[in-house]
Design an enzyme around this catalytic site. Structure first.
Site, PDB file in Angstrom:
ATOM      1  N   CYS A 167     -32.232  -9.029  -0.152  1.00  0.00           N
ATOM      2  CA  CYS A 167     -32.797  -7.926   0.666  1.00  0.00           C
ATOM      3  C   CYS A 167     -32.607  -6.585  -0.029  1.00  0.00           C
ATOM      4  O   CYS A 167     -33.050  -5.546   0.474  1.00  0.00           O
ATOM      5  CB  CYS A 167     -32.123  -7.901   2.045  1.00  0.00           C
ATOM      6  N   PHE A 175       0.813  -1.222   0.000  1.00  0.00           N
ATOM      7  CA  PHE A 175       0.000   0.000   0.000  1.00  0.00           C
ATOM      8  C   PHE A 175       0.842   1.268   0.000  1.00  0.00           C
ATOM      9  O   PHE A 175       0.501   2.247  -0.689  1.00  0.00           O
ATOM     10  CB  PHE A 175      -0.940  -0.004   1.227  1.00  0.00           C
ATOM     11  N   VAL A 227      -5.065  -9.757   3.587  1.00  0.00           N
ATOM     12  CA  VAL A 227      -6.445 -10.193   3.296  1.00  0.00           C
ATOM     13  C   VAL A 227      -6.478 -11.220   2.169  1.00  0.00           C
ATOM     14  O   VAL A 227      -7.536 -11.582   1.687  1.00  0.00           O
ATOM     15  CB  VAL A 227      -7.302  -8.959   2.911  1.00  0.00           C
ATOM     16  N   ASP A 228      -5.267 -11.754   1.815  1.00  0.00           N
ATOM     17  CA  ASP A 228      -5.118 -12.612   0.627  1.00  0.00           C
ATOM     18  C   ASP A 228      -5.130 -14.103   0.945  1.00  0.00           C
ATOM     19  O   ASP A 228      -5.120 -14.935   0.033  1.00  0.00           O
ATOM     20  CB  ASP A 228      -3.813 -12.233  -0.104  1.00  0.00           C
ATOM     21  N   HIS A 282      -7.448  -7.765   9.650  1.00  0.00           N
ATOM     22  CA  HIS A 282      -8.131  -6.833   8.738  1.00  0.00           C
ATOM     23  C   HIS A 282      -9.088  -7.571   7.821  1.00  0.00           C
ATOM     24  O   HIS A 282      -9.445  -7.082   6.754  1.00  0.00           O
ATOM     25  CB  HIS A 282      -7.103  -6.042   7.912  1.00  0.00           C
ATOM     26  N   CYS A 330     -23.520  -9.578   2.375  1.00  0.00           N
ATOM     27  CA  CYS A 330     -24.365  -8.414   2.093  1.00  0.00           C
ATOM     28  C   CYS A 330     -24.047  -7.335   3.121  1.00  0.00           C
ATOM     29  O   CYS A 330     -24.022  -7.585   4.331  1.00  0.00           O
ATOM     30  CB  CYS A 330     -25.853  -8.794   2.194  1.00  0.00           C
ATOM     31  N   ASN A 367      11.951  -6.110   7.057  1.00  0.00           N
ATOM     32  CA  ASN A 367      11.262  -5.160   6.187  1.00  0.00           C
ATOM     33  C   ASN A 367      12.191  -4.674   5.084  1.00  0.00           C
ATOM     34  O   ASN A 367      13.403  -4.534   5.313  1.00  0.00           O
ATOM     35  CB  ASN A 367      10.728  -3.969   7.002  1.00  0.00           C
TER      36      ASN A 367
HETATM   37  N1  APR Z   1       9.703  -7.755   1.722  1.00  0.00           N
HETATM   38  C1  APR Z   1       9.623  -7.128   2.926  1.00  0.00           C
HETATM   39  N2  APR Z   1       9.046  -5.914   3.101  1.00  0.00           N
HETATM   40  C2  APR Z   1       8.531  -5.336   2.003  1.00  0.00           C
HETATM   41  C3  APR Z   1       8.574  -5.919   0.720  1.00  0.00           C
HETATM   42  C4  APR Z   1       9.197  -7.187   0.603  1.00  0.00           C
HETATM   43  N3  APR Z   1       9.300  -7.828  -0.578  1.00  0.00           N
HETATM   44  N4  APR Z   1       7.975  -5.089  -0.166  1.00  0.00           N
HETATM   45  C5  APR Z   1       7.559  -4.010   0.551  1.00  0.00           C
HETATM   46  N5  APR Z   1       7.897  -4.153   1.845  1.00  0.00           N
HETATM   47  C6  APR Z   1       7.629  -3.254   2.968  1.00  0.00           C
HETATM   48  C7  APR Z   1       7.471  -1.815   2.560  1.00  0.00           C
HETATM   49  O1  APR Z   1       8.730  -1.181   2.568  1.00  0.00           O
HETATM   50  C8  APR Z   1       6.542  -1.274   3.646  1.00  0.00           C
HETATM   51  O2  APR Z   1       7.294  -0.745   4.738  1.00  0.00           O
HETATM   52  O3  APR Z   1       6.413  -3.647   3.546  1.00  0.00           O
HETATM   53  C9  APR Z   1       5.785  -2.508   4.134  1.00  0.00           C
HETATM   54  C10 APR Z   1       4.339  -2.516   3.689  1.00  0.00           C
HETATM   55  O4  APR Z   1       3.702  -1.439   4.328  1.00  0.00           O
HETATM   56  P1  APR Z   1       2.222  -1.041   3.841  1.00  0.00           P
HETATM   57  O5  APR Z   1       2.180  -0.990   2.365  1.00  0.00           O
HETATM   58  O6  APR Z   1       1.816   0.159   4.644  1.00  0.00           O
HETATM   59  O7  APR Z   1       1.350  -2.305   4.266  1.00  0.00           O
HETATM   60  P2  APR Z   1       0.785  -2.641   5.704  1.00  0.00           P
HETATM   61  O8  APR Z   1       1.694  -2.146   6.770  1.00  0.00           O
HETATM   62  O9  APR Z   1       0.439  -4.077   5.708  1.00  0.00           O
HETATM   63  O10 APR Z   1      -0.567  -1.765   5.735  1.00  0.00           O
HETATM   64  C11 APR Z   1      -1.409  -1.914   6.855  1.00  0.00           C
HETATM   65  O11 APR Z   1      -3.035  -0.486   5.762  1.00  0.00           O
HETATM   66  O12 APR Z   1      -4.203   0.112   3.872  1.00  0.00           O
HETATM   67  C12 APR Z   1      -4.256  -0.597   5.030  1.00  0.00           C
HETATM   68  O13 APR Z   1      -5.670  -2.390   5.451  1.00  0.00           O
HETATM   69  C13 APR Z   1      -4.500  -2.050   4.760  1.00  0.00           C
HETATM   70  O14 APR Z   1      -3.704  -3.950   6.018  1.00  0.00           O
HETATM   71  C14 APR Z   1      -3.304  -2.739   5.388  1.00  0.00           C
HETATM   72  C15 APR Z   1      -2.835  -1.726   6.406  1.00  0.00           C
END
Ligand code: APR
Length: 247
Positions: free
Chosen positions: A149, A37, A105-106, A121, A129, A209
């Site tokens: 409904c 995201f 959510v996958d 989440h 519905c 990360n």
């Molecule tokens: N391996 C490890 N980390 C990764 C990779 C990878 N291949 N690719 C990306 N990342 C890191 C990114 O650098 C980022 O810090 O994963 C993190 C993903 O962060 P987000 O995109 O914010 O996802 P997340 O933290 O799961 O978001 C939380 O936000 O939009 C809502 O409901 C949605 O569950 C989601 C929530």
């Protein structure tokens, strides 16, 4: 901390764990080809989440809401868990990892064989519905059918502003408080209340990360890298140790 050293430190902690809890985010699924995201290629880089991931969006702009989730659901038809998901399932089988609290959510954790997974989440693999709560099929949602409904169909994802499923939340909190290691993978830790979970423990904390998020200093070990390559390296270290021990 040199990454190899971080990999080694993570492996030593994980190898000894008997009640490890994982908090996972979208970054863990990126190695399976699922967009996250907030990184440079993430969904929220070109879509305002308020226009698609809120109850208001569902109720006032259903076409856009439906397009956004249909695109993600259809993409998942060609997505499989990567080796890192399978390593996590193996660690559960070995009695190392006892609970996964995922923001994802996958359902890739489950597809890889993980059993004790709490979807904090929700999921976009099942539907209901929005008005009466009656369960509906994926094809009914994708074909934009209406409930008997008259209500609109939606995935069972937690939209911004909605409360988290209490059972998933409570089970994950309890596991965190009992944990002997807390592992966090692939999350920006920007979304409450899940971003508080890793810190509700006195156990050692490991963060894997791809990028720094500003939270690294709150972890005992930070492995900077992709979830897949990091998990493979940690797993190899643990297994090499095991084979040495068994000699
Ligand atoms: N391996 C490890 N980390 C990764 C990779 C990878 N291949 N690719 C990306 N990342 C890191 C990114 O650098 C980022 O810090 O994963 C993190 C993903 O962060 P987000 O995109 O914010 O996802 P997340 O933290 O799961 O978001 C939380 O936000 O939009 C809502 O409901 C949605 O569950 C989601 C929530």
């Amino acid at each position: 901390m040199e990454n190899l050293d971080a990999i080694r430190q993570a492996a030593v902690l994980i190898r000894e764990a008997r009640k490890m809890v994982l908090i996972s985010g979208a970054g863990l699924s990126v190695d399976s080809g699922v967009r996250d995201f907030r990184s440079s290629s993430g969904w929220w880089r070109n879509i305002d989440p308020r226009t698609v991931a809120t109850v208001e969006a569902l109720e006032t702009n259903y076409d856009l809401f439906h397009d956004f989730y249909s695109m993600r659901i259809n993409h998942l038809h060609s997505v499989v868990p990567h080796h890192g998901h399978h390593i996590l399932a193996e660690w559960e089988g070995r009695g190392i990892l006892t609970c996964i609290g995922t923001q994802n959510v996958d359902r890739l954790h489950q597809a890889a064989g993980s059993q004790n997974v709490h979807e904090l989440h929700g999921t976009i693999r099942t539907f209901r519905c929005h008005s009466c709560g009656k369960p509906h099929s994926e094809s009914a949602f994708l074909q934009k059918e209406k409930c008997a409904c008259g209500g609109k169909l939606r995935p069972n994802v937690v939209l911004f502003g909605e409360s988290l499923p209490s059972d998933a939340w409570n089970q994950t909190i309890n596991a965190i408080q009992e944990a002997d290691v807390v592992l966090v993978i692939g999350t920006s830790l920007q979304v409450a209340p899940v971003n508080q979970l890793p810190f509700l423990t006195s156990a050692p904390r490991i963060f894997i990360n791809a990028e720094e998020t500003g939270h690294e200093g709150q972890f005992d070990v930070f492995v900077k890298g992709s979830a897949l390559t990091s998990l493979v390296a940690i797993h190899a270290y643990i297994d090499s140790d095991r084979s040495n021990e068994s000699v």
